[in-house]
Design a protein around this motif. Structure first.
Motif, PDB file in Angstrom:
ATOM      1  N   ILE A  25       0.858  -1.188   0.000  1.00 57.47           N
ATOM      2  CA  ILE A  25       0.000   0.000   0.000  1.00 57.47           C
ATOM      3  C   ILE A  25       0.896   1.241   0.000  1.00 57.47           C
ATOM      4  N   LYS A  26       0.624   2.154  -0.914  1.00 54.76           N
ATOM      5  CA  LYS A  26       1.366   3.403  -0.986  1.00 54.76           C
ATOM      6  C   LYS A  26       0.475   4.532  -0.473  1.00 54.76           C
ATOM      7  N   ALA A  27       1.079   5.478   0.224  1.00 55.26           N
ATOM      8  CA  ALA A  27       0.320   6.541   0.878  1.00 55.26           C
ATOM      9  C   ALA A  27       0.929   7.908   0.584  1.00 55.26           C
ATOM     10  N   ILE A  28       0.196   8.947   0.962  1.00 59.10           N
ATOM     11  CA  ILE A  28       0.730  10.313   0.923  1.00 59.10           C
ATOM     12  C   ILE A  28       1.088  10.709   2.355  1.00 59.10           C
ATOM     13  N   PHE A  29       2.333  11.091   2.565  1.00 62.24           N
ATOM     14  CA  PHE A  29       2.788  11.542   3.878  1.00 62.24           C
ATOM     15  C   PHE A  29       2.907  13.064   3.837  1.00 62.24           C
ATOM     16  N   PHE A  30       2.017  13.745   4.547  1.00 62.82           N
ATOM     17  CA  PHE A  30       2.002  15.207   4.567  1.00 62.82           C
ATOM     18  C   PHE A  30       2.928  15.699   5.680  1.00 62.82           C
ATOM     19  N   ILE A  31       4.007  16.359   5.271  1.00 59.04           N
ATOM     20  CA  ILE A  31       5.078  16.758   6.181  1.00 59.04           C
ATOM     21  C   ILE A  31       5.042  18.263   6.444  1.00 59.04           C
ATOM     22  N   ILE A  32       5.348  18.651   7.671  1.00 59.16           N
ATOM     23  CA  ILE A  32       5.496  20.071   8.034  1.00 59.16           C
ATOM     24  C   ILE A  32       6.969  20.433   7.813  1.00 59.16           C
ATOM     25  N   PRO A  33       7.310  21.139   6.736  1.00 57.78           N
ATOM     26  CA  PRO A  33       8.724  21.324   6.390  1.00 57.78           C
ATOM     27  C   PRO A  33       9.558  22.043   7.442  1.00 57.78           C
ATOM     28  N   ASN A  34       8.978  23.020   8.127  1.00 60.15           N
ATOM     29  CA  ASN A  34       9.753  23.765   9.119  1.00 60.15           C
ATOM     30  C   ASN A  34      10.082  22.931  10.349  1.00 60.15           C
ATOM     31  N   LEU A  35       9.438  21.786  10.501  1.00 58.43           N
ATOM     32  CA  LEU A  35       9.656  20.975  11.698  1.00 58.43           C
ATOM     33  C   LEU A  35      10.368  19.665  11.393  1.00 58.43           C
ATOM     34  N   ILE A  36      10.933  19.550  10.201  1.00 59.95           N
ATOM     35  CA  ILE A  36      11.729  18.355   9.914  1.00 59.95           C
ATOM     36  C   ILE A  36      12.878  18.308  10.905  1.00 59.95           C
ATOM     37  N   TYR A  37      13.064  17.145  11.502  1.00 63.77           N
ATOM     38  CA  TYR A  37      13.901  16.983  12.693  1.00 63.77           C
ATOM     39  C   TYR A  37      15.393  16.909  12.369  1.00 63.77           C
ATOM     40  N   LYS A  38      16.178  17.529  13.231  1.00 60.67           N
ATOM     41  CA  LYS A  38      17.627  17.350  13.199  1.00 60.67           C
ATOM     42  C   LYS A  38      18.029  16.605  14.464  1.00 60.67           C
ATOM     43  N   LYS A  39      19.009  15.733  14.351  1.00 57.95           N
ATOM     44  CA  LYS A  39      19.393  14.858  15.452  1.00 57.95           C
ATOM     45  C   LYS A  39      19.648  15.643  16.736  1.00 57.95           C
ATOM     46  N   ASN A  40      19.038  15.149  17.823  1.00 59.06           N
ATOM     47  CA  ASN A  40      19.219  15.716  19.171  1.00 59.06           C
ATOM     48  C   ASN A  40      18.704  17.158  19.293  1.00 59.06           C
ATOM     49  N   ASP A  41      17.815  17.545  18.397  1.00 60.41           N
ATOM     50  CA  ASP A  41      17.255  18.904  18.448  1.00 60.41           C
ATOM     51  C   ASP A  41      15.988  18.883  19.305  1.00 60.41           C
ATOM     52  N   ARG A  42      16.173  18.965  20.613  1.00 62.35           N
ATOM     53  CA  ARG A  42      15.033  18.902  21.529  1.00 62.35           C
ATOM     54  C   ARG A  42      14.081  20.080  21.311  1.00 62.35           C
ATOM     55  N   GLU A  43      14.639  21.220  20.957  1.00 60.78           N
ATOM     56  CA  GLU A  43      13.799  22.396  20.727  1.00 60.78           C
ATOM     57  C   GLU A  43      12.827  22.139  19.579  1.00 60.78           C
ATOM     58  N   LYS A  44      13.288  21.422  18.548  1.00 58.80           N
ATOM     59  CA  LYS A  44      12.417  21.109  17.415  1.00 58.80           C
ATOM     60  C   LYS A  44      11.269  20.210  17.854  1.00 58.80           C
ATOM     61  N   CYS A  45      11.543  19.277  18.768  1.00 55.59           N
ATOM     62  CA  CYS A  45      10.490  18.399  19.282  1.00 55.59           C
ATOM     63  C   CYS A  45       9.448  19.194  20.060  1.00 55.59           C
ATOM     64  N   LEU A  46       9.908  20.140  20.867  1.00 53.00           N
ATOM     65  CA  LEU A  46       8.977  20.969  21.628  1.00 53.00           C
ATOM     66  C   LEU A  46       8.122  21.821  20.688  1.00 53.00           C
ATOM     67  N   LYS A  47       8.745  22.353  19.644  1.00 48.67           N
ATOM     68  CA  LYS A  47       7.995  23.137  18.665  1.00 48.67           C
ATOM     69  C   LYS A  47       6.955  22.262  17.971  1.00 48.67           C
ATOM     70  N   PHE A  48       7.346  21.025  17.665  1.00 51.53           N
ATOM     71  CA  PHE A  48       6.441  20.085  16.999  1.00 51.53           C
ATOM     72  C   PHE A  48       5.185  19.888  17.828  1.00 51.53           C
ATOM     73  N   PHE A  49       5.360  19.632  19.114  1.00 49.69           N
ATOM     74  CA  PHE A  49       4.191  19.441  19.982  1.00 49.69           C
ATOM     75  C   PHE A  49       3.378  20.724  20.097  1.00 49.69           C
ATOM     76  N   ASN A  50       4.057  21.848  20.246  1.00 44.90           N
ATOM     77  CA  ASN A  50       3.352  23.116  20.465  1.00 44.90           C
ATOM     78  C   ASN A  50       2.507  23.543  19.268  1.00 44.90           C
ATOM     79  N   VAL A  51       3.006  23.301  18.054  1.00 45.08           N
ATOM     80  CA  VAL A  51       2.222  23.728  16.893  1.00 45.08           C
ATOM     81  C   VAL A  51       1.054  22.771  16.633  1.00 45.08           C
TER      82      VAL A  51
END
Length: 207
Positions: free
Chosen positions: A72-98
């Motif tokens: 099965i193939k799907a469409i994955f809708f990604i939030i470009p500004n929140l693409i993760y960088k390794k060990n970027d805890r701030e990005k994870c917090l932003k992900f939850f907050n938005v």
């Protein structure tokens, strides 16, 4: 259209059973074949379509362990500004907050480890399995609250990120996706950049 968000490993067996049943009743169409569907090359046959919003890191395991065996193939809708960088805890917090701007701090801290976005490498790996990458806003904005210039600006910024990953984007899904999340103004602007625009409105849609 069936839409998922976070795909916890704890539910992989249930996901697989659920998707198998759907596929038997109304086969999942690959996103690459949607153009042919709208050109009526399949006659009157109807299909299912699977999409996933937000770009949770656990979507990669889901793609490999659940979707790949089922073909099965799907469409994955990604939030470009929140693409993760390794060990970027701030990005994870932003992900939850938005995603959950109204949740309080205690809940954010309890759930933080579950809200890790996909990395660039993850996104490219999902694409390598034949899935389609779509755009889900730039920072999960509510597009009905933006003016024309703001909409064009965030779309262009997001598309640059995907272009740098050599990913062509034809599909856009409105963040939040309900009737208050978009309007005719936003639709008219987005039509200049995307072939398909998706909402999250539940129910039957006719064309």
């Amino acid at each position: 259209i069936y839409n998922l968000h976070s795909t916890s490993r704890n539910y992989f067996k249930k996901y697989k059973s659920f998707l198998e049943k759907i596929n038997m009743e109304e086969k999942f169409i690959a996103p690459d074949n949607i153009d042919d569907f709208f050109k009526q090359k399949y006659g009157g046959e109807s299909f299912s379509l699977l999409t996933l919003d937000d770009g949770f890191a656990n979507n990669l395991d889901f793609a490999i362990q659940v979707l790949e065996p089922l073909n099965i193939k799907a469409i994955f809708f990604i939030i470009p500004n929140l693409i993760y960088k390794k060990n970027d805890r701030e990005k994870c917090l932003k992900f939850f907050n938005v995603l959950y701007p109204k949740k309080n701090k205690r809940i954010r801290e309890d759930l933080d480890n579950q809200f890790i976005p996909l990395s660039k490498k993850n996104v490219l790996e999902i694409k390598s399995y034949g899935h389609t990458i779509g755009m889900h806003g730039f920072n999960h904005e509510k597009f009905s609250e933006l003016n024309e210039k703001e909409i064009a600006k965030v779309i262009k910024k997001g598309l640059i990120i995907f272009k740098n990953l050599n990913i062509e984007i034809k599909h856009f899904a409105y963040p939040f996706g309900d009737k208050t999340s978009f309007n005719n103004k936003s639709n008219n602007i987005l039509k200049k950049y995307f072939k398909y625009i998706h909402s999250g409105i539940r129910g039957s849609n006719y064309f």
